[in-house]
Write an enzyme that holds these catalytic residues in place. Structure first.
Site, mmCIF file in Angstrom:
data_model
loop_
_atom_site.group_PDB
_atom_site.id
_atom_site.type_symbol
_atom_site.label_atom_id
_atom_site.label_comp_id
_atom_site.label_asym_id
_atom_site.label_seq_id
_atom_site.Cartn_x
_atom_site.Cartn_y
_atom_site.Cartn_z
ATOM 1 N N ALA A 691 -33.111 -45.858 67.360
ATOM 2 C CA ALA A 691 -33.698 -46.584 66.424
ATOM 3 C C ALA A 691 -33.816 -48.013 66.147
ATOM 4 C CB ALA A 691 -33.766 -45.874 64.998
ATOM 5 N N GLY A 693 -32.955 -50.250 68.816
ATOM 6 C CA GLY A 693 -32.949 -50.961 70.064
ATOM 7 C C GLY A 693 -32.618 -50.134 71.284
ATOM 8 N N LYS A 694 -32.449 -51.127 72.325
ATOM 9 C CA LYS A 694 -31.926 -50.693 73.663
ATOM 10 C C LYS A 694 -30.610 -50.969 73.902
ATOM 11 C CE LYS A 694 -36.373 -50.319 76.071
ATOM 12 N NZ LYS A 694 -37.263 -50.913 77.448
ATOM 13 N N LYS A 709 -26.722 -54.741 73.081
ATOM 14 C CA LYS A 709 -27.768 -54.148 72.446
ATOM 15 C C LYS A 709 -28.825 -55.162 72.087
ATOM 16 C CE LYS A 709 -26.912 -51.761 68.295
ATOM 17 N NZ LYS A 709 -26.756 -51.378 67.028
ATOM 18 N N ASP A 812 -23.977 -44.479 58.047
ATOM 19 C CA ASP A 812 -24.637 -43.800 59.194
ATOM 20 C C ASP A 812 -23.439 -43.170 60.237
ATOM 21 O OD1 ASP A 812 -26.583 -42.457 60.536
ATOM 22 O OD2 ASP A 812 -27.287 -44.497 61.644
#
Length: 987
Positions: A691, A693-694, A709, A812
């Protein structure tokens, strides 16, 4: 033509190595096998060309002519392709490569192993389709392919087997249909195809031709429609399991014409109607399990007159009475009839004629007395009668039932005194008498219940004092005795219960003071003494019980001041109302969340409660008004200045944006530069997307590998709220930049160019736990690997919660944010939504929006937006349940339930075997159960009932200390510290 040429080359090209070896030809073939496989455990270390024959090598068996007849390499930790050189052994008849990591397809040329009679390739990583040519091995009697990844159809050529007796292909990915051709294997005795995602279809009636079949296991195969009438010809069938499918219609009477059947499993189907007649034919029936269907009607007498050992008809719609004839079954040891609509009483003679071990008739409409003879044979271990209308006393005979371990009589109409010996049964770990009309005292004989972990006797009419002997129950975790008539003082011996997590004595007639030494209850999570006659001061030592988060001392006569030490606690619930407390409320409690915690204490001064009225307030009212006005004006001037400064700063920043230089911040000594990183951010190097980034894999010139990241730019996605990109970057940098722990992923450096933001981490070669667990790779994770991952992750979270100053809440926690290194060591990652708790507010903090992932968010966080460490603990509990069950928390099978609720309901209704991941070795079930208990404890709906992460680590370490060093290798496990595998022992 090409395949024929390859085969000829394979069998005609001479071996070109070991030319000077004295080893015979078969040994040379086996050395080629060794060369083709990876052998990290050294299982093939003694395979050497210094020997004349391979007959003394590990796993090799020869005949009297020194020809290899058997290769058995079970559990040797081998990996690589299937070793076809084995097929050059001319006399090889038995081949077992079970429990390894062979990771290829099974070649079509397997037919060249033409003399095999026994083939076991179970518990590997085979992929692809089953080769049709396997049926060309004419002498095969035994095939075991269970627990692999085979897909596609079962070849119809399998119908050509003429000597095959065992076919096991359970737990694969077969997605075709069950071929009718299998009905031609008339030699077959055992057919197991359970747990495959076959296309929905009917059971082939041709299987009724398997007249030699003794076991048929087709559980969870997507079968539907009726059971074929042709099955009446399976006269040798002993075990018949069609559970967890979608069979419809009534249960056919043909089943009860099977003369040899001893076990019938039909649970979790869509059968309707009454149970058929014809029971008298099943003269040897041992187990009948038709649970979880839609069966209606009554239980027939014919069924109860059989020599049954186990009868499971739970979760149906059966009504009427339980036939008296069931008590005549002399072999009956298990009777589970819960969740039906049964009425009447239990048979008077139940337990008199058989060694009854388990009786569960909960959630019915049963009434009458508990039968006197339930434990006449002394074998009763589990007695569950909850949510019925049983009345009368507990029989005196149950007080002599020394093997009882689990007793649940909650929510009935039982009355009278509990037999004295019943309190002291030595093996009972759960005693639940809640919500009845019992009276009398708690017997001093309770000291004999040394194994008791949960004692729940609330909502009765017990009176007298709590015996001092209760302090000797060192395994006690929960004591609930609220809403009774207990009097006297709280026994001082209670402070010796070192494992006690919940103490609820509210709504009684207790008097005296809280015992000294309560600080020794280090695991106490909930303390409720409300509505008694207690007095004296609240002990200051309560503030040293670090895990306490529910404290209710309301409606007593406590006096003095509120101990300042209570500020050390992280209390979700605090209630000191309606006492005689005086003085000031500690500053930490001067907030709205505790507004009702101090009502009814006239001597308390609290701005929250509105009870402060200092003298001279009226005289100084004008002065205070002027003072407030001055501060308001000053604050307004300051606010205008801040707004002007921010506007000016953004204007200057916008003007200079095009010339902003890269800001490079490192947190460790680096051997690379930012330019080397930026050159490698190519699409080909992407290893993940999330959610935020790559993530790229970057191989550096110095030989190291890092993960980078790159956060999404705001114009690339539309989900960001209030510059969330900048917030995530800032939070992650601030959090990981100062964290140093072996189980927290290491942030090497960060880069902020203004237009893009990069975070450079250590690279974790095994990726995330989520990928391995839920993308068809879960078989790589055996139980000990999963347990190690749990412990590592728990230690990382414990560090964040307890050792960081101030504390950090991750917010999270999920498998995708648990990364695995080359040794499957786990590290917590992704701190983009982490929250650093302010030192002055160690209780809870309110968020403006919910952060986290669906299925892992604690219920109180979703409703109140308040967050503390308990939110992480709930999420971690879900991770434990995922590792134990192998199921994702958003599994569609759960419908409206969450994973924790599904686990609890399934344990209560079906038992532990329906919860555990089928990829896990059942030998370790007891150890897995203990871990499952911890997961359920962490996912308690009330935050106060969840243990701290420090306690979770301790509980896991206790279990880890009991794992032998060679457990993973040889599959052994020491006897558990607990006597029984039942989730309610801790929850």
């Amino acid at each position: 033509m090409a395949s024929t040429l390859i085969f000829l080359l394979f069998f005609t090209v001479p071996l070109s190595f070991h030319l000077n070896s004295a080893l015979n030809q078969e040994g040379l073939y086996l050395l080629r096998v060794k060369d083709s496989l990876s052998d990290p455990a050294g299982s093939l270390a003694n395979w050497s060309d210094r020997d004349a024959t391979p007959c003394n090598w590990t796993g090799i068996t020869c005949d009297h002519l020194n020809s290899v007849i058997s290769v058995n390499l079970d559990g040797a930790s081998l990996s690589g392709p299937f070793p076809m050189f084995l097929c050059r052994l001319p006399s090889l008849s038995r081949l077992s490569l079970a429990n390894n990591s062979i990771n290829s397809s099974l070649p079509v040329s397997i037919w060249s192993c033409r003399n095999l009679t026994y083939l076991d390739l179970s518990e590997n990583l085979f992929v692809g389709t089953l080769p049709y040519s396997l049926a060309d091995i004419r002498f095969l009697r035994y095939i075991n392919f269970e627990a692999n990844n085979f897909s596609g159809d079962i070849p119809s050529s399998f119908g050509n087997f003429r000597q095959l007796e065992t076919l096991r292909i359970t737990e694969n990915l077969l997605n075709g249909t069950i071929p009718a051709a299998l009905g031609r294997i008339t030699s077959l005795k055992l057919l197991q195809l359970a747990y495959n995602p076959f296309s929905p279809g009917r059971l082939p009636p041709e299987l009724g031709n398997l007249t030699n079949l003794e076991e048929l296991w087709l559980c969870d195969c997507n079968l539907e429609g009726p059971i074929p009438e042709s099955f009446v010809g399976l006269n040798r069938l002993e075990n018949f399991d069609l559970s967890a499918n979608r069979f419809t219609g009534p249960i056919p009477s043909l089943i009860f014409k099977l003369k040899s059947v001893v076990q019938i499993e039909l649970y979790s189907n869509l059968f309707t109607g009454k149970l058929p007649t014809g029971w008298s034919n099943l003269t040897e029936l041992r187990r009948f399990d038709a649970a979880m269907n839609r069966l209606t009607g009554t239980i027939p007498d014919e069924l109860c007159e059989l020599p049954l050992q186990s009868l499971n008809l739970y979760e149906n719609q059966l009504d009427g009475q339980i036939p008296e004839s069931i008590a005549n079954s002399t072999n009956l040891y298990e009777l589970r009839l819960f969740e039906n609509h049964l009425i009447g009483s239990l048979p008077n003679e139940l337990g008199k004629n058989s060694a009854l071990q388990t009786l569960d008739v909960s959630y019915n409409n049963l009434s009458g007395k508990i039968p006197e003879h339930l434990c006449q044979r002394g074998a009763l271990e589990e007695l569950v009668l909850i949510y019925n209308s049983f009345s009368g006393n507990i029989p005196e005979s149950l007080g002599k039932c020394w093997r009882l371990m689990r007793i649940r009589m909650r929510s009935n109409r039982l009355s009278g005194e509990v037999p004295a010996d019943f309190w002291g049964l030595p093996r009972v770990y759960l005693l639940d008498l809640d919500s009845n009309a019992f009276s009398g005292n708690i017997s001093h004989k309770i000291f004999g219940a040394r194994n008791l972990s949960t004692l729940s006797i609330s909502k009765n009419m017990f009176s007298g004092s709590i015996p001092n002997e209760i302090g000797s129950l060192q395994n006690l975790i929960e004591l609930s005795a609220h809403d009774n008539y207990l009097g006297g003082e709280i026994p001082s011996s209670l402070v010796h219960l070192g494992l006690l997590g919940k103490l609820d004595l509210s709504n009684n007639h207790l008097s005296g003071e809280i015992p000294r030494g309560i600080r020794y209850l280090k695991q106490l999570n909930e303390l409720n003494l409300a509505n008694n006659r207690l007095f004296g001061e609240i002990p200051d030592e309560i503030g040293s019980i670090s895990v306490l988060n529910y404290l209710d001392l309301s409606r007593n006569s406590f006096s003095g001041s509120i101990p300042r030490s209570l500020q050390n606690l992280k209390l979700n619930t605090l209630n000191l109302s309606n006492n005689q407390l005086s003085g000031e409320v500690p500053p930490i409690f001067a907030k709205g969340v505790y507004r009702d915690s101090f009502l009814g204490n006239p001597g308390l001064c609290s701005h929250v409660a509105g009870s402060c009225n200092p003298k001279g307030e009226n005289k100084n009212r004008v002065f205070l008004w002027i003072l407030r006005s001055v501060f308001m004006i000053a604050g307004l001037v300051f606010l205008v200045g801040v707004v002007w400064f921010v506007w000016k700063y953004k204007k200057v920043k916008k003007t200079n944006k095009s010339v902003t230089m890269t800001k490079w911040t490192s947190f460790h000594k680096l051997g690379f530069s930012e330019f080397e990183i930026s050159d490698c951010l190519k699409e080909a190097n992407v290893i993940g997307r999330g959610a935020s980034g790559k993530v790229y894999k970057v191989d550096l010139s110095n030989g190291e590998t890092v993960a980078v990241k790159k956060l999404w730019e705001r114009n690339e996605t539309g989900f960001c709220n209030i510059d969330s990109e900048k917030d995530e970057f800032k939070i992650e940098v601030e959090t990981l930049g100062k964290v140093r722990h072996k189980n927290i992923v290491r942030l090497w450096c960060c880069c902020n160019t203004g237009s893009s933001k990069l975070l450079v981490y250590e690279y974790m070669p095994n990726g995330s736990l989520g990928d391995l667990l839920h993308i068809n790779k879960s078989k790589l994770l055996n139980w000990w690997t999963r347990f190690k991952i749990m412990l590592d992750a728990a230690e990382g979270l414990s560090y964040l919660h307890h050792d960081c100053v101030p504390s950090i809440v991750h917010r999270d926690v999920k498998p995708n944010n648990i990364l695995l290194d080359e040794d499957f060591g786990a590290k917590i990652s992704d701190f983009g939504v982490a929250k650093i708790l302010k030192t002055v507010n160690r209780g809870v903090e309110s968020m403006s929006v919910i952060a986290g992932s669906r299925g892992y968010i604690a219920p109180e966080y979703a409703y109140t937006l308040r967050v503390n460490e308990k939110s992480d603990i709930y999420s971690f509990g879900i991770v434990i349940l995922e590792l134990v069950t192998g199921r994702a928390p958003t599994d569609p099978d759960f419908r409206e339930k969450d994973l924790a609720t599904w686990v609890r309901l399934t344990l209560d209704k079906k038992g532990i075997d329906h919860v555990l991941d089928p990829n896990l070795n059942s030998e370790f079930k007891e150890h897995i159960c203990r871990v499952l208990d911890i997961g359920l404890l962490c996912t308690s709906s009330l935050p106060m009932n969840r243990p701290s992460m420090r306690r979770v680590v301790k509980m896991l370490q206790v279990l880890a200390d009991n794992i032998p060093n060679d457990a993973q290798k040889d599959g052994k496990i020491f006897p558990s510290l607990y006597n029984n595998c039942d989730h309610e022992s801790m929850v």
